[in-house]
Motif scaffolding. Structure first.
Motif, PDB file in Angstrom:
ATOM      1  N   LEU A 184       0.832  -1.205   0.000  1.00 56.83           N
ATOM      2  CA  LEU A 184       0.000   0.000   0.000  1.00 56.83           C
ATOM      3  C   LEU A 184       0.868   1.257   0.000  1.00 56.83           C
ATOM      4  O   LEU A 184       0.552   2.238  -0.693  1.00 56.83           O
ATOM      5  N   SER A 185       1.938   1.230   0.755  1.00 56.87           N
ATOM      6  CA  SER A 185       2.821   2.390   0.786  1.00 56.87           C
ATOM      7  C   SER A 185       3.397   2.659  -0.600  1.00 56.87           C
ATOM      8  O   SER A 185       3.544   3.815  -1.009  1.00 56.87           O
ATOM      9  N   VAL A 186       3.713   1.593  -1.304  1.00 51.61           N
ATOM     10  CA  VAL A 186       4.265   1.764  -2.645  1.00 51.61           C
ATOM     11  C   VAL A 186       3.212   2.330  -3.591  1.00 51.61           C
ATOM     12  O   VAL A 186       3.451   3.333  -4.266  1.00 51.61           O
ATOM     13  N   GLY A 189       2.104   5.774  -2.615  1.00 56.91           N
ATOM     14  CA  GLY A 189       3.192   6.730  -2.543  1.00 56.91           C
ATOM     15  C   GLY A 189       3.298   7.504  -1.246  1.00 56.91           C
ATOM     16  O   GLY A 189       3.683   8.673  -1.242  1.00 56.91           O
ATOM     17  N   ARG A 190       2.947   6.874  -0.151  1.00 56.42           N
ATOM     18  CA  ARG A 190       3.206   7.522   1.137  1.00 56.42           C
ATOM     19  C   ARG A 190       3.456   6.473   2.209  1.00 56.42           C
ATOM     20  O   ARG A 190       2.924   5.374   2.138  1.00 56.42           O
ATOM     21  N   ASP A 191       4.261   6.841   3.176  1.00 58.05           N
ATOM     22  CA  ASP A 191       4.649   5.891   4.216  1.00 58.05           C
ATOM     23  C   ASP A 191       3.530   5.724   5.227  1.00 58.05           C
ATOM     24  O   ASP A 191       3.239   6.632   6.006  1.00 58.05           O
ATOM     25  N   LEU A 192       2.905   4.580   5.223  1.00 55.68           N
ATOM     26  CA  LEU A 192       1.762   4.356   6.108  1.00 55.68           C
ATOM     27  C   LEU A 192       2.176   4.007   7.523  1.00 55.68           C
ATOM     28  O   LEU A 192       1.321   3.824   8.392  1.00 55.68           O
ATOM     29  N   LYS A 196       2.596   9.830  12.364  1.00 58.70           N
ATOM     30  CA  LYS A 196       1.369  10.570  12.057  1.00 58.70           C
ATOM     31  C   LYS A 196       0.347   9.673  11.363  1.00 58.70           C
ATOM     32  O   LYS A 196      -0.837   9.657  11.727  1.00 58.70           O
ATOM     33  N   ALA A 197       0.804   8.928  10.393  1.00 53.52           N
ATOM     34  CA  ALA A 197      -0.103   8.049   9.654  1.00 53.52           C
ATOM     35  C   ALA A 197      -0.744   7.036  10.588  1.00 53.52           C
ATOM     36  O   ALA A 197      -1.951   6.746  10.480  1.00 53.52           O
ATOM     37  N   LYS A 198       0.027   6.505  11.507  1.00 52.16           N
ATOM     38  CA  LYS A 198      -0.531   5.508  12.418  1.00 52.16           C
ATOM     39  C   LYS A 198      -1.580   6.122  13.342  1.00 52.16           C
ATOM     40  O   LYS A 198      -2.638   5.534  13.582  1.00 52.16           O
TER      41      LYS A 198
ATOM     42  N   VAL B 133       3.716   0.080 -11.905  1.00 54.49           N
ATOM     43  CA  VAL B 133       2.643   0.039 -10.918  1.00 54.49           C
ATOM     44  C   VAL B 133       2.440   1.365 -10.202  1.00 54.49           C
ATOM     45  O   VAL B 133       1.308   1.775  -9.941  1.00 54.49           O
ATOM     46  N   LYS B 134       3.524   2.030  -9.896  1.00 52.38           N
ATOM     47  CA  LYS B 134       3.411   3.244  -9.087  1.00 52.38           C
ATOM     48  C   LYS B 134       2.492   4.277  -9.712  1.00 52.38           C
ATOM     49  O   LYS B 134       1.774   4.998  -9.025  1.00 52.38           O
ATOM     50  N   SER B 135       2.548   4.359 -11.034  1.00 48.06           N
ATOM     51  CA  SER B 135       1.876   5.472 -11.711  1.00 48.06           C
ATOM     52  C   SER B 135       0.374   5.312 -11.843  1.00 48.06           C
ATOM     53  O   SER B 135      -0.330   6.273 -12.093  1.00 48.06           O
TER      54      SER B 135
END
Lengths: 237, 237
Positions: A184-186, A189-192, A196-198, B133-135
DNA sequence: GGAGAAATTAACCCGTTGGATAAATACTGT
DNA sequence: ACAGTATTTATCCAACGGGTTAATTTCTCC
């Protein structure tokens, strides 16, 4: 020379129980990191500071070892859950606590998630053989059923829900987020997994479930505590 | 003799594209059934009706093969989602349709679930290498964001939600239930995949999410359509 | 203090598996 | 029709990995 003292350098010491624990711990690491097929018996032995032969001596072959690890994992979470003491909280608080516990337990024990994933990939082939595991879940379901019933009687909850269904949903919201955080992070495009996300995720889950149960969507998200009447409140992101 | 006709029994025919497809399909089966480490290159070849050498010739080694399968899987679901056409539904209906689609897609494509599980076990090591995949996910997120915004403006939704958070929750409710149905069925002692259970699950999920968004918990579960005023309605089980 | 059991080490066995090499067969353009 | 290339088959192999056998060392109890 005194016998009790300088016993000289023994090549090794006996410690059956300790050895067994170290083996199971190492196996848990290895199986959760690499899955069943990907796990290497030699690595487990090495990690346990043992000889490969010890695995077979103390536990059994790879599959038996894996099942032992799995049973241990279930044992641990259910025993912690028993201490939640939901009976003495008012129903919405009880649900909130259950969600928070589940979330934090999964966060603290990522190997548990991996093990379950692995076992499901195997369609629970091993778990089905276990006699121990089956018996320890009905008390847990009853615990939730009671909370739901109390919530309905008190008027806090609008709709009765099947406790199994509810628990699966609660577990799902945490489990999927964490166990799939890598992909999901990939793709998003954001670090889950950053702080903060947690925090946001936990608030979101509590809000979602409680709003559905109570019908009070104003209390949905924590930041929605003091909104200007009924207009929408934008959640953090 | 006529050349076009009785060409005699050829030992084999050329068919590069077909071969590639058959390999990828077989690989999808194998990887989803056994995970990355558990998958056997020989089995893939056999299942594809090919010689093992063909895998390396047409796709690459085991890891490259696996990545190709994974990319194909993402490609397929996102492309189907693009056809959902949520823009022309009123917001609650749009959310309902998204939930139903996700549920049914996962039901129809169990290998997709397994592949994701496998990749997450590997901490998305392979997916990170993929440029394709990212896009392809931002359009999807925007689609959901628009629905949420419209729902707020129309007054249908009480609270604005982060679209990524919302989608993860929707996916989670279906994903966890299905991907973990094997272990859940064992520990809860009931078959979560029979017809009735599946119908109930879908109703539960739609009810949960829509109730949270709209604050109308009366409409939560389908069977709660005609309740006697505000007293609780017991859901099927 | 020593015999027998328990625990641990060391070395080996053998089927499996991913991958490689080389030869054979089918097309394609000219 | 045939030369050259693309595609496919037929073998091979070295490393790996789970599991086993046999020897060694430590402990316990009489």
């Amino acid at each position: 020379m005194a016998k009790a003292k300088a016993k000289r350098t023994l090549k090794w010491q006996r410690d059956p129980e300790g050895m067994r624990l170290r083996i199971l711990e190492a196996a848990k690491q290895e199986f959760s990191a690499h899955g069943l097929a990907g796990a290497r018996v030699d690595r487990i032995a090495a990690k346990a500071g043992a000889n490969k032969r010890m695995l077979y001596y103390h536990v059994g072959n790879k599959d038996e070892l894996y099942l032992a690890v799995l049973e241990g994992a279930y044992d641990k979470i259910r025993s912690e859950e028993r201490g939640l003491d939901l009976e003495h909280l008012d129903p919405p608080e009880a649900i909130r606590r259950l969600i928070e516990f589940t979330w934090n337990y999964f966060l603290r024990n990522p190997e548990f998630l991996s093990l379950l994933q692995t076992e499901n990939l195997a369609r629970a082939k091993h778990l089905k053989k276990s006699t121990k595991v089956k018996s320890m879940h009905s008390p847990f379901v009853e615990m939730i059923r009671t909370v739901v019933r109390r919530g309905i009687d008190s008027g806090d909850f609008q709709v009765a829900v099947d406790p199994v269904q509810l628990y699966i949903s609660i577990a799902a919201l945490s489990f999927f987020y964490l166990s799939n955080s890598a992909t999901l992070s990939v793709i998003f495009g954001r670090d889950l997994l950053d702080k903060k996300a947690k925090d946001e995720r936990l608030a979101h889950m509590v809000g979602l479930v409680l709003a559905a149960l109570t019908g009070q969507s104003v209390a949905l998200f924590e930041i929605a505590k003091a909104p200007k009447s009924r207009s929408a409140v934008v959640q953090t992101v």
